[in-house]
Design an enzyme around this catalytic site. Structure first.
Site, PDB file in Angstrom:
ATOM      1  N   ASP A  21      67.442 -11.579 -46.661  1.00 24.03           N
ATOM      2  CA  ASP A  21      67.188 -11.117 -48.027  1.00 24.03           C
ATOM      3  C   ASP A  21      65.692 -10.906 -48.198  1.00 24.03           C
ATOM      4  O   ASP A  21      64.959 -11.858 -48.462  1.00 24.03           O
ATOM      5  CB  ASP A  21      67.741 -12.187 -48.986  1.00 24.03           C
ATOM      6  N   ASN A  23      63.969  -9.145 -50.500  1.00 24.73           N
ATOM      7  CA  ASN A  23      63.363  -9.100 -51.841  1.00 24.73           C
ATOM      8  C   ASN A  23      63.711 -10.325 -52.679  1.00 24.73           C
ATOM      9  O   ASN A  23      63.500 -10.331 -53.892  1.00 24.73           O
ATOM     10  CB  ASN A  23      63.741  -7.805 -52.569  1.00 24.73           C
ATOM     11  N   ASP A  25      66.423 -11.681 -53.866  1.00 25.83           N
ATOM     12  CA  ASP A  25      67.316 -11.602 -55.035  1.00 25.83           C
ATOM     13  C   ASP A  25      68.647 -12.315 -54.773  1.00 25.83           C
ATOM     14  O   ASP A  25      69.560 -12.259 -55.589  1.00 25.83           O
ATOM     15  CB  ASP A  25      67.563 -10.135 -55.437  1.00 25.83           C
ATOM     16  N   ASP A  29      69.721  -7.625 -47.366  1.00 28.34           N
ATOM     17  CA  ASP A  29      69.462  -6.202 -47.605  1.00 28.34           C
ATOM     18  C   ASP A  29      68.969  -5.500 -46.335  1.00 28.34           C
ATOM     19  O   ASP A  29      68.702  -6.136 -45.315  1.00 28.34           O
ATOM     20  CB  ASP A  29      68.455  -6.024 -48.756  1.00 28.34           C
ATOM     21  N   ASP A  98      81.024   0.452 -40.332  1.00 27.34           N
ATOM     22  CA  ASP A  98      82.377   0.043 -40.679  1.00 27.34           C
ATOM     23  C   ASP A  98      82.983   1.185 -41.503  1.00 27.34           C
ATOM     24  O   ASP A  98      82.288   1.818 -42.291  1.00 27.34           O
ATOM     25  CB  ASP A  98      82.320  -1.221 -41.545  1.00 27.34           C
ATOM     26  N   ASP A 203      88.575  -0.198 -40.123  1.00 27.53           N
ATOM     27  CA  ASP A 203      89.207  -1.374 -40.727  1.00 27.53           C
ATOM     28  C   ASP A 203      90.732  -1.196 -40.745  1.00 27.53           C
ATOM     29  O   ASP A 203      91.228  -0.114 -41.095  1.00 27.53           O
ATOM     30  CB  ASP A 203      88.676  -1.462 -42.168  1.00 27.53           C
ATOM     31  N   GLU A 258      90.127  -1.972 -35.795  1.00 29.23           N
ATOM     32  CA  GLU A 258      90.581  -3.343 -36.057  1.00 29.23           C
ATOM     33  C   GLU A 258      92.073  -3.282 -36.291  1.00 29.23           C
ATOM     34  O   GLU A 258      92.538  -2.751 -37.296  1.00 29.23           O
ATOM     35  CB  GLU A 258      89.892  -3.920 -37.291  1.00 29.23           C
ATOM     36  N   HIS A 331      83.463 -11.689 -39.277  1.00 26.72           N
ATOM     37  CA  HIS A 331      83.340 -12.129 -40.670  1.00 26.72           C
ATOM     38  C   HIS A 331      84.671 -12.615 -41.250  1.00 26.72           C
ATOM     39  O   HIS A 331      84.717 -13.004 -42.409  1.00 26.72           O
ATOM     40  CB  HIS A 331      82.797 -10.972 -41.504  1.00 26.72           C
ATOM     41  N   ASP A 332      85.738 -12.554 -40.467  1.00 30.23           N
ATOM     42  CA  ASP A 332      87.054 -13.015 -40.944  1.00 30.23           C
ATOM     43  C   ASP A 332      87.475 -14.317 -40.278  1.00 30.23           C
ATOM     44  O   ASP A 332      88.618 -14.751 -40.445  1.00 30.23           O
ATOM     45  CB  ASP A 332      88.131 -11.958 -40.632  1.00 30.23           C
TER      46      ASP A 332
HETATM   47  C1  GLC Z   1      89.828  -6.211 -42.529  1.00 31.33           C
HETATM   48  C2  GLC Z   1      88.452  -6.761 -42.780  1.00 31.33           C
HETATM   49  C3  GLC Z   1      88.552  -7.804 -43.853  1.00 31.33           C
HETATM   50  C4  GLC Z   1      89.071  -7.150 -45.105  1.00 31.33           C
HETATM   51  C5  GLC Z   1      90.401  -6.431 -44.861  1.00 31.33           C
HETATM   52  C6  GLC Z   1      90.743  -5.485 -45.970  1.00 31.33           C
HETATM   53  O1  GLC Z   1      90.687  -7.169 -42.009  1.00 31.33           O
HETATM   54  O2  GLC Z   1      87.904  -7.257 -41.602  1.00 31.33           O
HETATM   55  O3  GLC Z   1      87.331  -8.437 -44.087  1.00 31.33           O
HETATM   56  O4  GLC Z   1      89.261  -8.123 -46.098  1.00 31.33           O
HETATM   57  O5  GLC Z   1      90.353  -5.647 -43.689  1.00 31.33           O
HETATM   58  O6  GLC Z   1      89.860  -4.403 -46.003  1.00 31.33           O
END
Ligand code: GLC
Length: 563
Positions: A21, A23, A25, A29, A98, A203, A258, A331-332
């Site tokens: 981050d 700035n 906030d 970013d 993404d 995704d 994915e 991130h999941d």
């Molecule tokens: C994918 C992403 C996840 C998101 C889901 C719906 O699994 O990795 O983070 O919540 O799709 O877009």
């Protein structure tokens, strides 16, 4: 046009909310990311995948996009993005965006226009159907479940119509049957590639095509009602081929899809080179080895045999005609050092380096999630209020609705929560781990930053980052590590994973101990005189023909045939 640069790529994933981050906030970013590019480059990475940077109301933190051609203000401007792209390219780092195109945000102008009038042409951009009357009740058009709990249908105001959302209510599924929708998506892909972007992560791509007419799912024991009608649908291959023909193949692009619980057969078809669909997909089967039926919140004791099968099978299946990816975190998912029955408290360094070794020396492209390279750990959240991910809340509420007490419900969701990977990146031990200069962060900081952070790791003589550097250097240059054929050994061994990678005259032998105790192992004869090219301990103990692997020890041996 295609150079297949991805075949010896190493990808680093950034979740922009939480990387840096600049700035102060509270939100990560683009400027912050730019300031850390040298750190990423030095790790040995060759490409960066950015979780969504587009405009979004953030019901699902960027995965609900309201403008596919603009950058969200909290991250910066399009000019900032252009600079980021340029700074990455200057460092020879490819940029992977993404692309969330199974659904849009309900704040996307298409959806807004669709709701404005029943005659709007945008109505057909989405999957809108009449509900079913039962007495004076209005039921959804089908019994399909959303992946995020509850019905997959949301009623449109007071009308008798519903729209489909396979994820949050605020993520409306696009109607891929409509050629105008596909045209818009193709234009978006070309827009970003014309800017110089090098590829995409799609995704939940294998939900684009649904089975029509929409019908109830009468299957028993399905993990999610409707999945048989919206996973790997009948037009999937056709849709992907169209994207390929009209966008992806026109640029030197790379794609990774994915997949959402694909069938093995379809998964392979998506990546077969001759099909011209996707370059790679993610296979997550090994990451389900500590949960029941792929449901992250349902913890079960770690099953190493399942892990090995999930990790190795795509490598052997895809070897002849496709390429593969190798993943430990994203991130999941929670942090890998807190899974797989690992004794994190005593062996964090050993386990982090072992997991990286046995995963990334396989056949495929390593994907590294930010923080993984320093062995960052799960967060000790103190209450549900500290969790920002909507899914944590949905599942918590669901458990509460079954009568589960608050504390139990919270403990239930803690193990598998996606929030663990979404807290700010710990750069050093000053306030907020220097993610910023002290402003309250959008998601709570993991207090472990005082002990585990980038600065400390880099200064340590047991640096996980430096081990990754060595590992990735081998991965990118050793032909057998890139192109070798994978063969597993001792599948039934419940403590050890072992496999070889063979290419031309070189064979590698990769071995890792998943146990916190020393384990004896008889090396196959042909590798006994191999050279150790990587080892997460300083030595290798031998006992006759046995080697003795210490807790979470991993190594790579190499042997070259002389003709
Ligand atoms: C994918 C992403 C996840 C998101 C889901 C719906 O699994 O990795 O983070 O919540 O799709 O877009």
């Amino acid at each position: 046009m295609k150079t297949q640069w991805y075949k010896n790529a190493v990808v680093y994933q950034i979740y922009p909310f939480s990387f840096m981050d600049s700035n102060n906030d509270g939100w990560g970013d683009i400027e912050g990311i730019i300031s850390k590019l040298d750190y990423i480059k030095d790790l040995g990475v060759t490409a960066i995948w950015f979780s969504p940077l587009y405009k979004s109301p953030d019901y699902d933190y960027g995965y609900d996009i309201s403008d596919y051609r603009d950058i969200d203000e909290k991250f910066g401007t399009m000019a900032d993005f252009d600079r980021l792209l340029d700074e990455c390219h200057k460092r020879d780092l490819k940029v992977i965006m993404d692309m969330v195109i199974n659904h849009t945000s309900i704040e996307h102008p298409w959806f807004k226009k669709a709701l404005e009038s029943p005659d709007s042409p945008y109505r057909d951009y989405y999957i809108i159907r009449k509900g079913r009357r039962k007495g004076n009740k209005l039921l959804p058009p089908s019994n399909w479940d959303s992946s995020f709990t509850g019905s997959a249908w949301e009623r449109i105001g007071e009308t008798d119509e519903f729209y489909l959302h396979l994820f949050c209510v605020e993520q409306a599924d696009l109607n891929w049957e409509n050629p105008a929708v596909r045209k818009k998506i193709i234009d978006i892909l070309n827009f970003w590639m014309d800017k110089g972007v090098d590829g995409f992560r799609f995704d939940v791509f294998n939900m684009f095509s649904k089975v029509y007419p929409i019908q109830d799912d009468h299957q028993r024991n399905t993990f999610q009602k409707g999945a048989q009608y919206y996973v790997d649908g009948p037009r999937m291959h056709e849709f992907l081929q169209e994207l390929n023909e009209k966008a992806l193949s026109l640029h030197d692009s790379y794609t990774v899809g994915e997949s959402f619980r694909p069938s093995e057969k379809e998964a392979h078809e998506y990546v077969k080179e001759e099909n011209h669909e996707l370059d790679t997909i993610f296979n997550f089967a090994h990451l389900d080895s500590d949960n029941i039926g792929g449901k992250k919140f349902f913890w079960k004791p770690f099953d190493l045999l399942q892990f090995k099968k999930g990790l190795i099978k795509p490598q052997t299946d895809y070897y002849k005609d496709a390429w593969n990816t190798l993943v430990l975190e994203n991130h999941d998912n929670p942090r890998c050092v807190n899974r797989f029955s690992i004794d994190t408290e005593h062996y964090r360094y050993e386990a982090a380096t072992m997991l990286a070794t046995i995963t990334y020396m396989g056949f495929g492209i390593p994907f590294i999630y930010m923080g993984q390279e320093i062995g960052f750990v799960n967060t000790d959240f103190s209450s549900i209020d500290e969790m920002k991910d909507p899914v944590s809340h949905f599942v918590y509420d669901l458990m509460r609705s079954y009568g589960m007490p608050e504390k139990l419900a919270f403990n239930f969701i803690k193990y598998g929560a996606r929030d663990h990977s979404r807290v700010p990146m710990p750069w050093d031990d000053s306030v907020n781990g220097s993610f910023n200069r002290g402003h309250e962060t959008w998601q709570c900081v993991n207090q472990a930053y005082q002990d585990i952070n980038v600065k400390k790791d880099l200064n340590s003589n047991r640096s996980i980052y430096r081990y990754y550097q060595k590992l990735l250097a081998i991965k990118k240059t050793n032909k057998a590590a890139i192109y070798g054929k994978t063969r597993e050994f001792d599948h039934g061994n419940k403590k050890i994973i072992a496999y070889s990678r063979e290419y031309e005259n070189t064979t590698l032998f990769v071995i890792g101990n998943f146990s916190k105790k020393s384990v004896k192992y008889v090396l196959p004869e042909w590798i006994r005189h191999g050279e150790i090219i990587l080892n997460n301990y300083d030595e290798l103990k031998k006992d006759g023909v046995n080697i003795v692997l210490k807790p979470y020890q991993a190594m790579v041996l190499e042997i070259n045939k002389v003709d």
